[in-house]
Motif scaffolding. Structure first.
Motif, PDB file in Angstrom:
ATOM      1  N   TYR A  37      27.639   8.034  14.754  1.00 41.08           N
ATOM      2  CA  TYR A  37      28.439   8.594  13.101  1.00 41.08           C
ATOM      3  C   TYR A  37      29.290   7.524  12.869  1.00 41.08           C
ATOM      4  CZ  TYR A  37      29.052  11.713   9.290  1.00 41.08           C
ATOM      5  OH  TYR A  37      29.778  12.158   8.048  1.00 41.08           O
ATOM      6  N   GLN A 160      31.213  16.889   9.123  1.00 42.71           N
ATOM      7  CA  GLN A 160      31.296  17.760  10.553  1.00 42.71           C
ATOM      8  C   GLN A 160      30.020  17.710  10.827  1.00 42.71           C
ATOM      9  OE1 GLN A 160      34.590  20.307  10.999  1.00 42.71           O
ATOM     10  NE2 GLN A 160      34.883  20.482  12.926  1.00 42.71           N
ATOM     11  N   ALA A 163      28.678  14.968  12.431  1.00 43.19           N
ATOM     12  CA  ALA A 163      29.297  13.900  13.177  1.00 43.19           C
ATOM     13  C   ALA A 163      29.299  14.836  14.791  1.00 43.19           C
ATOM     14  CB  ALA A 163      31.154  14.137  12.614  1.00 43.19           C
ATOM     15  N   ALA A 166      26.916  13.011  17.188  1.00 48.80           N
ATOM     16  CA  ALA A 166      26.946  11.798  17.353  1.00 48.80           C
ATOM     17  C   ALA A 166      27.555  12.272  19.464  1.00 48.80           C
ATOM     18  CB  ALA A 166      27.629  11.222  16.012  1.00 48.80           C
ATOM     19  N   VAL A 169      32.251   8.314  17.160  1.00 48.97           N
ATOM     20  CA  VAL A 169      32.512   8.682  15.734  1.00 48.97           C
ATOM     21  C   VAL A 169      33.497   7.748  14.925  1.00 48.97           C
ATOM     22  CG1 VAL A 169      33.448  10.603  13.935  1.00 48.97           C
ATOM     23  CG2 VAL A 169      32.582  11.201  15.696  1.00 48.97           C
ATOM     24  N   ASP A 171      35.487   7.379  11.545  1.00 46.72           N
ATOM     25  CA  ASP A 171      36.185   7.228  10.557  1.00 46.72           C
ATOM     26  C   ASP A 171      37.212   6.511   9.820  1.00 46.72           C
ATOM     27  OD1 ASP A 171      36.291   9.190   8.063  1.00 46.72           O
ATOM     28  OD2 ASP A 171      37.746  10.203   8.630  1.00 46.72           O
ATOM     29  N   ASP A 212      38.391  12.563  13.518  1.00 48.46           N
ATOM     30  CA  ASP A 212      38.820  12.214  14.412  1.00 48.46           C
ATOM     31  C   ASP A 212      39.032  13.429  15.802  1.00 48.46           C
ATOM     32  OD1 ASP A 212      40.968  12.512  13.681  1.00 48.46           O
ATOM     33  OD2 ASP A 212      41.625  10.456  14.538  1.00 48.46           O
ATOM     34  N   SER A 215      36.491  15.920  15.940  1.00 51.23           N
ATOM     35  CA  SER A 215      35.616  15.325  16.499  1.00 51.23           C
ATOM     36  C   SER A 215      35.357  15.656  18.308  1.00 51.23           C
ATOM     37  CB  SER A 215      34.716  13.747  16.028  1.00 51.23           C
ATOM     38  OG  SER A 215      34.469  14.118  15.304  1.00 51.23           O
ATOM     39  N   ALA A 239      36.318  10.034  19.473  1.00 50.92           N
ATOM     40  CA  ALA A 239      36.707   9.557  17.948  1.00 50.92           C
ATOM     41  C   ALA A 239      37.348   8.736  17.576  1.00 50.92           C
ATOM     42  CB  ALA A 239      36.222  11.222  17.197  1.00 50.92           C
TER      43      ALA A 239
END
Length: 370
Positions: A37, A160, A163, A166, A169, A171, A212, A215, A239
């Protein structure tokens, strides 16, 4: 060539009742790789991530995919349209004043009961069940009373939810005027060497509201809680927040390089068949978050920034000049600022006009080679 599907998901409504949507792009792999993601532009002025997602899509449609991909440009459709004159604002919700990237949902509360219910489960069962629990936790909020959610929470929770499906992740962000750097959980430190990013911030477990953390923190907390019961469970999600440079501009050439950086990391994570993407041979430096120091302006004035971004400076080196013309006849108008630590300059304030107490710079201190 791989097919790319698009879905526009509903994340809210604007004042005239029209839907607020974000585009979501998906590519399917052969089912043997991780689910990836990637989102961009949660903060309005941080637009370079959109160019990186474009360059990634151009590459991904030609690669032999093991992984499934979900990519979300324009993650915050309000923020990227939040303009003041020629500048984009979009860092804070204009209604609540909250940072758009601090509204994700903390899942800590679901862990004690989950652990009690899975003391005899194997790792595969735990991973699948916990992911379903995280998604259900988000759905409970999204499907609950509408009056309980702010606009920003509604946007963040929908992101979210994507995310949480996944294994990886990313970002994508930028700073004001910034060098590239990576926010990396300490357990994933070895993976940081596969990004073409020189500066890596190592962060411990602790939820502060960012994607992050939203996640990886639940999985880290779960691993710790299971360990306390004598059960070893590897953290199942990587993440990162990827800082791509400076805001308010896109650079497609730099975006292609950054896409290659991400593809190098994803090659390491076995997202492709027969990929030859490899990390660049560059010097990398890491710093723990507690040693990432903000330098606030000791006085107001007009600033000349001297410390080069990404540059290693010695303690006592001049980092900025502050010009105060209103006191030209009564005192020295030019004031030189120094920093009392050996450091790497990572970012500085976007404007030359500052108030006393403005965050001028952020520095790596107590850093080491990665």
């Amino acid at each position: 060539m791989n097919s790319i599907s698009q879905e526009n998901i509903l994340v809210g409504e604007i004042a005239n009742g029209l839907p607020l949507t974000i585009p979501v792009y998906r590519l399917k792999g052969d089912g043997t790789g991780p689910h990836v993601y990637i989102q961009a532009n949660m903060h309005g002025a941080e637009v370079q991530g959109n160019a990186v997602i474009y360059q990634l899509l151009e590459q991904l449609k030609q690669l032999d995919l093991k992984a499934d991909f979900t990519l979300v440009p324009y993650a915050n459709p309000i923020g990227c349209n939040q303009k003041s004159g020629e500048f984009t604002l979009g860092r804070f919700d204009p209604i609540t004043g909250t940072n758009w990237n601090r509204m994700y949902l903390d899942a800590t509360s679901i862990i004690p009961e989950f652990v009690r219910n899975h003391l005899t489960s194997d790792a595969s069962t735990i991973k699948h069940a916990f992911r379903e629990k995280l998604i259900a936790h988000i759905d409970q909020k999204l499907n609950g009373p509408a009056y309980q959610l702010t606009t920003g929470q509604r946007i963040a929770y929908n992101l979210q939810r994507l995310a949480h499906q996944a294994d990886i992740v990313l970002d994508l962000h930028t700073g004001p005027i910034s060098s590239k750097h990576l926010y990396c959980p300490t357990y994933a430190k070895p993976s940081a060497r596969f990004f073409n990013i020189e500066h890596v911030l190592l962060i411990d477990n602790g939820f502060g509201g960012a994607l992050d953390e939203a996640s990886f923190c639940p999985w880290w907390d779960l691993s710790d809680a299971l360990k306390a019961q004598g059960i070893n469970f590897d953290i199942a999600v990587d993440a990162f927040t990827v800082e791509l440079g400076s805001q308010e501009k896109i650079d497609l050439t730099a975006a292609k390089y950054d896409a290659q950086s991400i593809l190098s990391y994803l090659t390491h994570k076995e997202a492709f068949n027969n990929s030859h993407h490899q990390p660049a041979k560059i010097a990398r430096y890491s710093c723990h978050l507690n040693d990432y120091i903000a330098y606030y302006s000791p006085l107001g004035g007009m600033v000349e920034y001297l410390a080069p971004l990404g540059g290693h400076i010695k303690a006592g080196t001049p980092i900025a000049n502050i010009l105060r013309m209103e006191r030209y006849l009564s005192e020295a108008p030019l004031h030189q600022l120094t920093f009392d630590k050996d450091a790497i300059a990572i970012l500085h304030f976007a404007s030359a006009s500052v108030n006393q107490g403005t965050e001028l710079y952020k520095f790596f201190t107590n850093y080491s080679a990665l």
